[in-house]
Design a protein around this motif. Structure first.
Motif, short mmCIF file in Angstrom:
data_model
loop_
_atom_site.label_atom_id
_atom_site.label_comp_id
_atom_site.label_asym_id
_atom_site.label_seq_id
_atom_site.Cartn_x
_atom_site.Cartn_y
_atom_site.Cartn_z
N ILE A 98 38.73 42.99 32.87
CA ILE A 98 39.14 44.53 33.10
C ILE A 98 39.55 44.72 32.00
CG2 ILE A 98 39.67 45.91 34.28
CD1 ILE A 98 40.27 44.44 37.03
N LYS A 99 40.90 44.91 31.15
CA LYS A 99 40.96 45.71 30.30
C LYS A 99 40.44 45.32 28.62
CE LYS A 99 45.08 45.37 26.85
NZ LYS A 99 46.55 44.33 26.76
N ASP A 100 39.70 44.52 29.28
CA ASP A 100 38.73 43.76 27.94
C ASP A 100 37.09 44.96 28.52
OD1 ASP A 100 39.74 42.27 26.72
OD2 ASP A 100 38.96 40.58 27.12
N ILE A 101 36.77 44.93 29.59
CA ILE A 101 35.63 46.29 29.96
C ILE A 101 35.89 47.16 29.25
CG2 ILE A 101 34.11 47.10 32.04
CD1 ILE A 101 34.40 44.08 32.97
N HIS A 102 37.51 47.67 29.92
CA HIS A 102 37.48 49.39 29.20
C HIS A 102 37.82 49.37 28.11
CE1 HIS A 102 38.05 51.06 33.38
NE2 HIS A 102 37.96 49.75 33.67
N ASN A 103 38.29 48.16 27.02
CA ASN A 103 38.12 48.67 25.77
C ASN A 103 37.40 48.43 24.57
OD1 ASN A 103 41.19 48.36 25.87
ND2 ASN A 103 41.29 46.00 25.76
N THR A 104 35.93 47.87 25.71
CA THR A 104 34.32 47.62 24.87
C THR A 104 33.18 49.94 24.89
OG1 THR A 104 35.16 45.13 25.11
CG2 THR A 104 32.86 46.35 25.01
N TYR A 105 33.89 49.32 26.29
CA TYR A 105 33.01 50.69 27.14
C TYR A 105 33.42 51.50 27.37
CZ TYR A 105 29.99 46.18 27.22
OH TYR A 105 29.29 45.38 26.94
N GLU A 106 33.63 52.77 26.49
CA GLU A 106 34.08 54.64 26.82
C GLU A 106 33.42 54.28 28.49
OE1 GLU A 106 34.17 58.56 25.23
OE2 GLU A 106 33.60 57.19 23.66
N GLU A 107 34.46 54.93 29.48
CA GLU A 107 34.34 55.17 30.94
C GLU A 107 33.40 54.10 31.27
OE1 GLU A 107 35.11 58.88 31.93
OE2 GLU A 107 35.32 59.61 29.98
N PRO A 108 33.13 52.84 31.32
CA PRO A 108 32.45 52.31 32.25
C PRO A 108 31.38 52.30 34.13
CG PRO A 108 34.13 50.67 31.94
CD PRO A 108 34.85 52.27 31.48
N PHE A 109 31.09 52.44 34.34
CA PHE A 109 30.38 52.45 36.00
C PHE A 109 30.41 50.71 36.52
CE2 PHE A 109 28.29 51.85 39.08
CZ PHE A 109 28.28 53.20 40.38
N ILE A 110 31.65 50.26 36.60
CA ILE A 110 31.52 49.32 37.10
C ILE A 110 31.05 48.20 38.03
CG2 ILE A 110 33.57 47.19 37.32
CD1 ILE A 110 35.23 48.52 35.30
N PHE A 111 29.69 47.58 38.34
CA PHE A 111 29.49 46.91 40.01
C PHE A 111 30.11 46.42 39.87
CE2 PHE A 111 25.99 45.26 42.61
CZ PHE A 111 25.96 46.64 43.71
N GLY A 112 30.92 45.63 40.84
CA GLY A 112 31.24 44.85 42.18
C GLY A 112 30.36 44.47 42.36
N ILE A 113 30.77 42.64 42.50
CA ILE A 113 30.05 41.33 43.17
C ILE A 113 31.27 40.70 43.68
CG2 ILE A 113 27.96 39.72 43.25
CD1 ILE A 113 26.76 41.32 41.69
N ASP A 114 30.86 40.26 45.17
CA ASP A 114 31.86 39.53 45.55
C ASP A 114 31.55 38.46 46.26
OD1 ASP A 114 34.44 38.26 45.17
OD2 ASP A 114 36.20 39.41 46.25
N ALA A 115 32.25 37.32 47.06
CA ALA A 115 31.74 37.09 47.77
C ALA A 115 33.29 37.22 48.51
CB ALA A 115 32.09 35.22 48.32
N CYS A 116 32.44 37.43 50.53
CA CYS A 116 33.87 38.01 51.60
C CYS A 116 33.46 36.83 52.88
CB CYS A 116 33.84 39.22 51.88
SG CYS A 116 32.40 39.64 52.30
N LEU A 117 34.86 36.99 53.94
CA LEU A 117 34.14 35.95 55.47
C LEU A 117 34.30 36.99 56.37
CD1 LEU A 117 37.27 33.56 54.12
CD2 LEU A 117 35.23 32.98 54.22
N GLY A 118 34.20 36.80 57.22
CA GLY A 118 33.50 37.63 58.07
C GLY A 118 33.91 37.08 59.46
N ASP A 119 32.82 37.84 60.55
CA ASP A 119 32.69 37.18 61.82
C ASP A 119 31.45 36.52 61.74
OD1 ASP A 119 34.86 39.00 62.75
OD2 ASP A 119 33.08 40.35 63.63
N ALA A 120 31.69 35.20 62.46
CA ALA A 120 30.78 33.83 62.25
C ALA A 120 28.92 34.88 62.36
CB ALA A 120 31.32 32.81 63.71
N GLY A 121 29.18 35.45 63.43
CA GLY A 121 27.57 36.09 63.49
C GLY A 121 27.18 36.38 62.39
N LYS A 122 28.48 36.92 61.36
CA LYS A 122 27.80 37.86 60.34
C LYS A 122 26.97 37.45 59.08
CE LYS A 122 29.06 42.16 62.30
NZ LYS A 122 27.12 43.06 62.68
N ILE A 123 27.85 35.88 59.11
CA ILE A 123 27.07 35.25 57.88
C ILE A 123 25.86 35.36 57.72
CG2 ILE A 123 27.01 32.96 56.92
CD1 ILE A 123 29.16 32.09 59.17
N GLY A 124 25.66 35.92 56.43
CA GLY A 124 24.56 35.80 55.62
C GLY A 124 23.79 37.75 55.39
#
Length: 196
Positions: A98-124
């Protein structure tokens, strides 16, 4: 069944809640819908867009982010991508990245991607949400919140007793399919933006 969900904080936005479920025969139409929404999100910022794919290749369920990052790099998208299978962004290096991103780009728009856990019926389920996300929250490893928008995919059910085991026992096939869908959504949104 896979599903896509879009949520925005702002009630005046396109849609405050848009739930899209699809079987294989309607997958392309639903990917089209959510990529159109993502295209609009990207088109409304003048800042440099940075894709931050969070996760570890040492846990099957948590490998979604690095898998997406690798697929996006292989497609040569015109945006900087942090977090791949070769160089994952995870709990041990997130603050530095995160620090490297902010040092490289001036006020970047960060779009994050991550996995998560949830209800069994919501997998996918894949969802895009306005605002920052907190990586590691489901496994009680709370890290700094990051991002202006984020996309998450529910890769497995949340076992309240052992959430780490839920991530580690996730089927690789599920993660691979979700990574392909997320990559297609982002790639399509960017291609559509370039053709405006």
């Amino acid at each position: 069944m896979w599903s896509l969900i879009f949520r925005r904080k702002n009630k005046d936005s396109i849609e405050s809640s848009n739930v899209m479920s699809f079987q294989k025969d309607t997958k392309e139409a639903e990917i089209e819908k959510i990529s159109t929404i993502l295209k609009e999100v990207f088109s409304h910022t003048s800042k440099e867009i940075v894709i931050l794919c969070v996760g570890s290749d040492r846990s099957t369920g948590d490998a979604l982010g690095p898998m997406v990052g690798t697929m996006l790099k292989e497609k040569n998208i015109p945006l900087p991508v942090y977090g791949t299978l070769e160089q994952p962004v995870h709990a041990l290096n997130l603050k530095k990245v995160i620090k490297d991103i902010h040092n490289t780009y001036e006020e970047p728009f960060i779009f994050g991607i991550d996995a998560c856990l949830g209800d069994a019926g919501k997998i996918g389920t894949v969802f895009i949400k306005e605002g920052a996300f907190i990586p590691g929250n489901a496994v009680n490893n709370v890290l700094p919140s990051v991002g202006h928008y984020h996309l998450k995919a529910i890769v497995n059910y949340l076992d309240p007793i052992s959430p780490v085991q839920s991530l580690n026992s996730t089927r690789l096939y599920t993660v691979k399919i979700l990574a392909e869908i997320v990559t297609e959504i982002i790639t399509k949104a960017l291609n559509d933006l370039q053709n405006l």
